[in-house]
Write an enzyme that holds these catalytic residues in place. Sequence first.
Site, PDB file in Angstrom:
ATOM      1  N   GLU A 227     -13.662  10.240 -12.977  1.00 32.47           N
ATOM      2  CA  GLU A 227     -13.539  11.363 -13.913  1.00 32.47           C
ATOM      3  C   GLU A 227     -12.703  10.931 -15.108  1.00 32.47           C
ATOM      4  OE1 GLU A 227     -11.788  14.873 -12.153  1.00 32.47           O
ATOM      5  OE2 GLU A 227     -12.961  14.615 -10.321  1.00 32.47           O
TER       6      GLU A 227
ATOM      7  N   SER B 241       0.839  -1.204   0.000  1.00 35.62           N
ATOM      8  CA  SER B 241       0.000   0.000   0.000  1.00 35.62           C
ATOM      9  C   SER B 241       0.876   1.257   0.000  1.00 35.62           C
ATOM     10  CB  SER B 241      -0.968  -0.051   1.178  1.00 35.62           C
ATOM     11  OG  SER B 241      -1.986   0.892   1.030  1.00 35.62           O
TER      12      SER B 241
ATOM     13  N   HIS C 296      -3.946  -0.756  -4.516  1.00 38.01           N
ATOM     14  CA  HIS C 296      -5.409  -0.975  -4.408  1.00 38.01           C
ATOM     15  C   HIS C 296      -6.028  -0.667  -5.775  1.00 38.01           C
ATOM     16  CE1 HIS C 296      -5.151  -0.972   0.060  1.00 38.01           C
ATOM     17  NE2 HIS C 296      -4.363   0.082  -0.078  1.00 38.01           N
TER      18      HIS C 296
END
Lengths: 283, 283
Positions: A162, A144, A186
């Site tokens: 977007e 992460s 992720h």
Amino acid sequence: MLQLDTQLLQPRMPQSTTTAVMIIGGAEDKIHGRLILQTFFQRAGGGDARIAIIPSASREPAVIGSRYHDIFEEMGAKAIEVLDIRERSHGEDSTWQSFVEDCTGVFMTGGDQLRLYELLSDTPIMERVRMRAQLGEITLAGTSAGAAVMGQQMIAGGGSGESPNRSLVDMTTGLGIIPELVVDQHFHNRNRMARLLSAVAAHTDRLGVGIDEDTCAMFEGNGSFQVIGKGTVTVVDPGAVSYTNYATAGSTDPISLHNLRVHILSHGDRYDLNKREIVSPGR
Amino acid sequence: MLQLDTQLLQPRMPQSTTTAVMIIGGAEDKIHGRLILQTFFQRAGGGDARIAIIPSASREPAVIGSRYHDIFEEMGAKAIEVLDIRERSHGEDSTWQSFVEDCTGVFMTGGDQLRLYELLSDTPIMERVRMRAQLGEITLAGTSAGAAVMGQQMIAGGGSGESPNRSLVDMTTGLGIIPELVVDQHFHNRNRMARLLSAVAAHTDRLGVGIDEDTCAMFEGNGSFQVIGKGTVTVVDPGAVSYTNYATAGSTDPISLHNLRVHILSHGDRYDLNKREIVSPGR
């Protein structure tokens, strides 16, 4: 490791075939098969492993540090030290420095990659970790936030939902373990393709690598990585990009990016970072 | 239009340079500049336009039909007819059939693409619309669900937030207006990259096209499209794919897909569907 001057490298020691830099997309299995953590443990020396845990990305470093401590202890590591660096001066701690000098593996936990960078960049401890990882002397893993810091350019944050655009991603400097990468983690789990595309548009000399949860891109000394785990590793290669409007686009204008090469890799697949091509399919 | 037998096409009429097939990613501006709807109106003949609206994807066809009716009326269309097809037998309605015979533009609204397909596929009205659009006699636009039906293979639904995998997308048959496409809409807005990748893995002989909201891929008679609007059009070209595990992967296994070519296009960019390459950057 990968951009290292080979003249520097070779007199020192032959590249180990067992050490690795493991970039983990977060949420790796800590309970059942623990495939990725077991692989880290083995690559760090198994029963002979001396493991340093760096929990500094987290705002609860004691909690997360002890969680990984217990896991590696249960696996049978010979020595484990949590380098609980909470301010930059801790990055010169002599006990921890000497542990790093003798360790066989370093594990950087999740949290906030900006925090990790700000606490550790250019400290003596981090410099030794980076150097030893690049020399192939130790196995370095980051999950992460610990994965995000691997490149020279780092995604500090961003959005989704977007069209790719400049304001969709915040770029800053990373720890430069494998400088040519821009890592996102992720990845499909948090729908980060548009932000990685936006990051790559800003840095077309780099290679975008998006790593899913419980998935690892494991780089070995030969400049290739293999995929381990449950999800995919997405490679966004702008090497042949013929056009982008990035330089002239307004901050929320949609980005053009023509002629990307993209690979979706899953468990067992291998990719050569130097040649920028698939080595072999996994199965 | 694009896969049409040119021997059929040429004796009939020269390809118009003004008609188009407009694939709109949904949520096109209906209030301010109305760039996409104005372009449709002009391409359908402007003040001479005779426009058929097909609202059948929607469960509120009267409401959505009248909304578009009012917009095109305000723009100054000569004739507007809402073909409120609510059961398959309506697809043979003789009044509507003769309107379609004389119309210059057809607009398919949003809603549910499965509903649209089930009501309209193989009906005399839809067959004429498809044929006339492919011959370049009319301008055909579809937004959202009306966009999804454009290919021979259609994305009926799917998810996000996962590694690409077979169960992430439901594929079925579309209306085949531009057969070689697999269209996805509301694309980056709803984070649909992983589902489009999954769809393309299932159909590597097709071309994936993901269209953002208020954005249009406008196909012209020469086999190219240009991008109009606020967002991006993402082309996922599997033409050079060297490997996929799609055939052997379990339904939720992550998908490998090696050597995709991907383009992110924005307003003004042009892409040639036959050559599968960028014609020219937009600016």
